[in-house]
Scaffold this active site. Structure first.
Site, PDB file in Angstrom:
ATOM      1  N   GLY A  95     -14.335  25.757  12.269  1.00 53.09           N
ATOM      2  CA  GLY A  95     -13.160  27.516  11.835  1.00 53.09           C
ATOM      3  C   GLY A  95     -14.557  27.488  10.295  1.00 53.09           C
ATOM      4  O   GLY A  95     -14.344  26.961   9.437  1.00 53.09           O
ATOM      5  N   ALA A  96     -14.276  29.106  11.091  1.00 50.08           N
ATOM      6  CA  ALA A  96     -15.416  29.753   9.908  1.00 50.08           C
ATOM      7  C   ALA A  96     -14.512  29.453   8.203  1.00 50.08           C
ATOM      8  O   ALA A  96     -15.754  29.272   7.464  1.00 50.08           O
ATOM      9  CB  ALA A  96     -15.164  30.947  10.452  1.00 50.08           C
ATOM     10  N   ARG A 154     -24.818  24.828  11.001  1.00 50.63           N
ATOM     11  CA  ARG A 154     -24.649  25.110  11.792  1.00 50.63           C
ATOM     12  C   ARG A 154     -24.306  27.643  12.035  1.00 50.63           C
ATOM     13  O   ARG A 154     -24.315  27.159  10.216  1.00 50.63           O
ATOM     14  CB  ARG A 154     -22.733  25.821  12.375  1.00 50.63           C
ATOM     15  CG  ARG A 154     -22.069  23.643  12.182  1.00 50.63           C
ATOM     16  CD  ARG A 154     -20.920  23.852  12.973  1.00 50.63           C
ATOM     17  NE  ARG A 154     -20.204  24.576  13.971  1.00 50.63           N
ATOM     18  CZ  ARG A 154     -18.959  24.764  14.894  1.00 50.63           C
ATOM     19  NH1 ARG A 154     -18.024  24.937  13.829  1.00 50.63           N
ATOM     20  NH2 ARG A 154     -18.775  25.030  16.129  1.00 50.63           N
ATOM     21  N   GLN A 163     -10.184  22.588  21.297  1.00 51.59           N
ATOM     22  CA  GLN A 163      -9.306  23.099  20.549  1.00 51.59           C
ATOM     23  C   GLN A 163      -8.411  23.387  20.278  1.00 51.59           C
ATOM     24  O   GLN A 163      -7.234  23.198  19.588  1.00 51.59           O
ATOM     25  CB  GLN A 163     -10.339  23.769  19.331  1.00 51.59           C
ATOM     26  CG  GLN A 163     -12.146  23.281  18.469  1.00 51.59           C
ATOM     27  CD  GLN A 163     -12.761  24.070  19.908  1.00 51.59           C
ATOM     28  OE1 GLN A 163     -13.065  24.180  21.174  1.00 51.59           O
ATOM     29  NE2 GLN A 163     -13.844  24.185  18.921  1.00 51.59           N
ATOM     30  N   ASP A 204     -15.903  34.532  14.079  1.00 55.45           N
ATOM     31  CA  ASP A 204     -16.940  33.508  13.262  1.00 55.45           C
ATOM     32  C   ASP A 204     -17.582  35.072  12.116  1.00 55.45           C
ATOM     33  O   ASP A 204     -18.691  34.055  11.751  1.00 55.45           O
ATOM     34  CB  ASP A 204     -17.579  32.562  14.032  1.00 55.45           C
ATOM     35  CG  ASP A 204     -16.698  31.681  14.708  1.00 55.45           C
ATOM     36  OD1 ASP A 204     -16.790  31.845  15.164  1.00 55.45           O
ATOM     37  OD2 ASP A 204     -17.167  30.484  13.953  1.00 55.45           O
ATOM     38  N   ASN A 236     -16.215  35.199  18.910  1.00 57.71           N
ATOM     39  CA  ASN A 236     -15.507  34.255  18.432  1.00 57.71           C
ATOM     40  C   ASN A 236     -16.480  32.651  19.287  1.00 57.71           C
ATOM     41  O   ASN A 236     -17.437  32.768  20.107  1.00 57.71           O
ATOM     42  CB  ASN A 236     -14.083  34.783  18.478  1.00 57.71           C
ATOM     43  CG  ASN A 236     -12.943  33.420  18.628  1.00 57.71           C
ATOM     44  OD1 ASN A 236     -13.050  32.822  16.876  1.00 57.71           O
ATOM     45  ND2 ASN A 236     -12.147  33.290  18.937  1.00 57.71           N
ATOM     46  N   LYS A 237     -15.320  32.015  19.675  1.00 60.20           N
ATOM     47  CA  LYS A 237     -15.043  30.694  20.398  1.00 60.20           C
ATOM     48  C   LYS A 237     -15.617  31.456  21.994  1.00 60.20           C
ATOM     49  O   LYS A 237     -15.029  31.942  22.625  1.00 60.20           O
ATOM     50  CB  LYS A 237     -14.165  29.792  20.531  1.00 60.20           C
ATOM     51  CG  LYS A 237     -13.977  29.116  21.272  1.00 60.20           C
ATOM     52  CD  LYS A 237     -15.209  28.078  20.972  1.00 60.20           C
ATOM     53  CE  LYS A 237     -15.470  27.152  19.658  1.00 60.20           C
ATOM     54  NZ  LYS A 237     -16.987  26.705  19.411  1.00 60.20           N
TER      55      LYS A 237
HETATM   56  O1  MRU Z   1     -16.327  26.210  16.423  1.00 58.39           O
HETATM   57  P1  MRU Z   1     -15.725  25.872  15.972  1.00 58.39           P
HETATM   58  O2  MRU Z   1     -14.555  24.787  16.454  1.00 58.39           O
HETATM   59  O3  MRU Z   1     -15.603  25.563  14.916  1.00 58.39           O
HETATM   60  O4  MRU Z   1     -15.003  27.157  16.272  1.00 58.39           O
HETATM   61  C1  MRU Z   1     -13.742  27.733  15.379  1.00 58.39           C
HETATM   62  C2  MRU Z   1     -13.540  29.327  15.806  1.00 58.39           C
HETATM   63  O5  MRU Z   1     -14.184  30.450  16.801  1.00 58.39           O
HETATM   64  C3  MRU Z   1     -12.561  30.567  14.841  1.00 58.39           C
HETATM   65  O6  MRU Z   1     -11.564  30.956  15.741  1.00 58.39           O
HETATM   66  C4  MRU Z   1     -12.836  30.887  14.293  1.00 58.39           C
HETATM   67  O7  MRU Z   1     -13.985  30.068  13.401  1.00 58.39           O
HETATM   68  C5  MRU Z   1     -12.550  31.336  13.847  1.00 58.39           C
HETATM   69  S1  MRU Z   1     -11.332  30.601  12.489  1.00 58.39           S
HETATM   70  C6  MRU Z   1     -10.280  31.395  11.635  1.00 58.39           C
END
Ligand code: MRU
Length: 359
Positions: free
Chosen positions: A53-54, A89, A200, A241, A251-252
């Site tokens: 999560g960012a 990352r 997730q 992100d 985003n994801k």
């Molecule tokens: O790969 P991840 O689990 O770090 O990805 C997380 C996401 O895509 C979230 O939507 C994003 O980081 C926002 S978290 C507040």
């Protein structure tokens, strides 16, 4: 937020100078914490997604620098630590944002002052994250309230991945408005995309919503369009992100397809964006945002709780099958109804972003 009635953050300083985190690779079947003793532990936790999560990645990197400054606080050591953490990352800009903030804060200080000051600055970044998310919650609550006042019935909210409190220090970004609306007594239900390949949604979002008692239903990633066509989604809200100065949202992986379906069905598509997630240096998200590619085993294999109570990893694909694993995608600004920030709800375009968010 509370786990079995006890308040937790996702990251906190231990009394003996280490940092503790919740190991998110073990959830939802096991709640364990991990100690970060040095910068390498922090880098590992980010890369292997014990934290993810960012916003949380950024805070973990800040504490990683603080841990490193205890032993090596010269300019060269600081630079080397920043370089190493930055590579852990690539997509979430919060990582380089937090590293840069720590670096520019520490560089002018005496080497002897850096260890203690780094610790304090990391704690400030963590506390600010909590306040930012609470404010996003307050602004997003009004959007949910408006829908409820109009429909006079349960508000159905779809979310992708996990942008809840596990993705931040506390409260979450996309889920902060959900928690605020739930606390305000607005009837709501969350459609939780499972979010292949790392699930997730199914593992983390479902777990944290359940801990808080928020009604939710897990769906396969491809179900969203169908639900929208049948009027079963009142709004989509996701985290991000990285957002470009033009309002393109990374985003994801799979977020873009949800935005397309939402656009086609007239469903509002909101993005919860803390301002540290805004990358002023980029304009065109599709062309410019680096997209992380992760191990193909995250696609070819899956782990979960077996009937005998053991967590096991199983292979889905035929032996030798190759898989591609793009971890993020970009939703163009034209598909985004608005950005929900700690400073209010902002249209996803360059003019509004500049006018409302530039300091
Ligand atoms: O790969 P991840 O689990 O770090 O990805 C997380 C996401 O895509 C979230 O939507 C994003 O980081 C926002 S978290 C507040």
């Amino acid at each position: 937020m509370k786990i079995n009635g006890t308040a937790f953050r996702t990251i906190w300083p231990a009394s003996d100078g280490a940092v503790e985190i919740i190991d998110q690779t073990r959830l939802p079947h096991e709640f364990t914490t991990v100690r970060l003793e040095n910068m390498r532990d922090a880098e590992f936790a980010i890369r292997e997604m014990q934290v993810r999560g960012a916003p949380l990645i950024g805070v973990t990197a800040a504490y990683g620098i603080a841990l490193s400054m205890r032993h090596h606080a010269t300019d060269a050591a600081l630079q080397a630590t920043c370089n190493m953490l930055r590579k852990s990352r690539p997509t979430a800009v919060n990582l380089s944002w937090a590293i840069e903030r720590m670096r520019t804060f520490l560089l002018p200080l005496q080497v002897s002052e850096r260890a203690q000051s780094a610790w304090q600055e990391a704690a400030r970044i963590a506390d600010e994250d909590v306040e930012i998310n609470k404010a996003i919650g307050r602004h997003g609550l009004e959007l949910i309230r408006d829908i409820h006042l109009r429909t006079k019935t349960t508000v159905n909210i779809l979310t992708h991945c996990n942008a809840g409190w596990l993705a931040t220090v506390d409260w979450g970004t996309a889920l902060a408005p959900v928690y605020a609306a739930f606390e305000a007594g607005i009837p709501l239900q969350v459609w939780v995309d499972e979010t292949r390949p790392r699930n997730q949604g199914a593992s983390l979002t479902a777990w944290e919503l359940a801990q808080h008692g928020v009604p939710h239903i897990v769906i396969v990633d491809n179900a969203g369009g169908h639900l929208m066509q049948h009027g079963l989604v009142d709004m989509v809200i996701v985290g991000t992100d990285r957002v470009t100065a033009n309002g393109d949202v990374c985003n994801k992986i799979g977020t873009y397809l949800k935005a397309l379906a939402a656009f086609d069905n007239g469903v509002p598509f909101y993005v919860a964006m803390p301002t540290p997630t805004l990358d002023w240096t980029l304009q065109d998200g599709v062309a410019e945002i680096p997209i992380e590619q992760r191990s193909q085993e995250e696609v070819t294999h899956l782990s979960g709780l077996c009937d005998d109570g053991q967590v096991r990893r199983v292979q889905l694909t035929p032996a030798g099958t190759f898989a591609a694993n793009y971890a993020f995608d970009v939703t163009p600004a034209r598909l985004v109804t608005a950005l929900v920030t700690e400073r209010g709800v902002v249209a996803a375009n360059a003019g509004a972003i500049l006018a409302q968010l530039k300091l």
